[in-house]
Design an enzyme around this catalytic site. Structure first.
Site, PDB file in Angstrom:
ATOM      1  N   HIS A   1      -7.590  -5.738  -0.010  1.00  0.00           N
ATOM      2  CA  HIS A   1      -6.378  -4.939   0.164  1.00  0.00           C
ATOM      3  C   HIS A   1      -5.432  -5.576   1.189  1.00  0.00           C
ATOM      4  O   HIS A   1      -4.229  -5.645   0.968  1.00  0.00           O
ATOM      5  CB  HIS A   1      -6.764  -3.526   0.616  1.00  0.00           C
TER       6      HIS A   1
ATOM      7  N   SER B   1       0.830  -1.205   0.000  1.00  0.00           N
ATOM      8  CA  SER B   1       0.000   0.000   0.000  1.00  0.00           C
ATOM      9  C   SER B   1       0.870   1.263   0.000  1.00  0.00           C
ATOM     10  O   SER B   1       1.672   1.469  -0.916  1.00  0.00           O
ATOM     11  CB  SER B   1      -0.949  -0.039   1.198  1.00  0.00           C
TER      12      SER B   1
ATOM     13  N   ASP C   1      -9.648  -5.457  -4.399  1.00  0.00           N
ATOM     14  CA  ASP C   1      -9.099  -4.446  -3.495  1.00  0.00           C
ATOM     15  C   ASP C   1     -10.029  -3.232  -3.487  1.00  0.00           C
ATOM     16  O   ASP C   1     -10.163  -2.541  -4.500  1.00  0.00           O
ATOM     17  CB  ASP C   1      -7.698  -4.051  -3.958  1.00  0.00           C
TER      18      ASP C   1
END
Length: 321
Positions: free
Chosen positions: A301, A143, A272
């Site tokens: 995610h 991320s 995601d």
């Protein structure tokens, strides 16, 4: 009177045990320090067993496990290095030296008032690399951490890097604009800012649900996974968490991705809900020369937690390739 005496005795025993435990822990740290790996320190930086201090005085906490080829981990927002424990323990048991740090303002690192942007994060990582004299490292980022890896290479080069892995990563750029019409509108990120600035405790509990895909039919996400997300998030400084939103959503990593010149693996969940795959991984793989991609059907995610065994196996295969 007897009850008071018993309480006093129990208090003394507990205090003695705490002192003994602290003394033992200190001794173990000292012993570990005696065998600390050789390292160098960049000008203006200092290092202890588990902390480096950057030139601007920010203390960066890190954990360093195992022996062997180096793998570094950069975590997502608003978490800390503990989010990588499932990968770090696995790789440490498979012959790797694994290192993860808490980004400035997150976890056990200083809640710095400044430097809460991608250049600052990348420069902190560079200080860590130099302080520990890391060489031929595989950099792994999830991320926001994926953006940190890209910006590190774009800003500091790959002389200390052997490979890169971007997992559910934010590059090339998340924010919708004329140049990036597939991105997310600014209102999405304004909503995140409002959540952090308001009842952030409840906001983090709510945010964990789509983060791990717990809102999908048939999802099997434990309460423990959701709880640890809240716990780690609450350790992040409110100002740091707030300012990091701009860093991960508005930074354009296009040129950084083009500068990556080491073997790169891009891993991303197809479901995601936080960093949609079509505007991130599927664009990044076209910008990083020679990059390979693994897309996980139905994965959220937070796939490093929900698909830990699969992610670990794919990471190990890439490290050994």
């Amino acid at each position: 009177m007897k009850t008071t005496q018993n309480l006093s005795r129990r208090h003394l025993m507990a205090t003695g045990a705490a002192v003994a435990t602290g003394t033992l822990a200190f001794g173990m740290q000292e012993a570990a320090g005696a065998t600390t790996r050789s390292s160098t320190q960049p000008p203006g930086a200092s290092k202890t067993n588990n902390t480096i201090t950057t030139p601007d005085g920010t203390q960066i906490y890190y954990k360093d496990w195992g022996e062997g080829p180096v793998v570094t981990f950069s975590h997502g927002w608003p978490l800390n290095a503990d989010a990588w424990d499932g990968q770090m323990l696995f790789l440490a048991r498979n012959g790797f030296r694994v290192i993860a740090h808490d980004r400035r303002g997150h976890g056990r690192s200083s809640q710095s008032s400044s430097g809460n942007h991608m250049n600052g994060y990348a420069d902190d990582l560079a200080v860590l690399f130099e302080a520990l004299d890391l060489k031929k490292a595989t950099m792994v980022g999830h991320s926001t951490g994926g953006g940190e890896v890209a910006r590190y290479i774009g800003r500091h080069g790959s002389k200390r890097v052997a490979k890169a892995v971007l997992i559910g990563a934010v590059p090339p750029v998340m924010l919708k604009s004329v140049a990036n019409p597939e991105g997310l509108p600014i209102e999405v990120f304004d909503g995140l800012r409002a959540g952090v600035a308001g009842d952030r405790s409840q906001f983090y509990k709510d945010f964990a649900i789509p983060f791990f895909g717990a809102n999908r039919p048939g999802a099997k996400v434990s309460q423990g996974i959701l709880d640890q997300f809240w716990l780690w998030s609450m350790q992040c400084g409110q100002k740091n968490s707030y300012e990091c939103i701009k860093a991960f959503s508005e930074t354009d990593f296009t040129e950084d991705l083009k500068k990556i010149d080491v073997p790169t693996l891009i891993m991303h969940g197809e479901d995601d809900q936080i960093v949609p795959i079509h505007d991130s991984a599927k664009k990044s793989v076209q910008l990083v020369k020679g990059a390979k991609a693994i897309y996980y059907p139905g994965a959220p995610h937070g796939l490093t937690a929900t698909m830990q065994d699969k992610i670990n196996a794919d990471l190990l295969a890439f490290l050994k390739s």
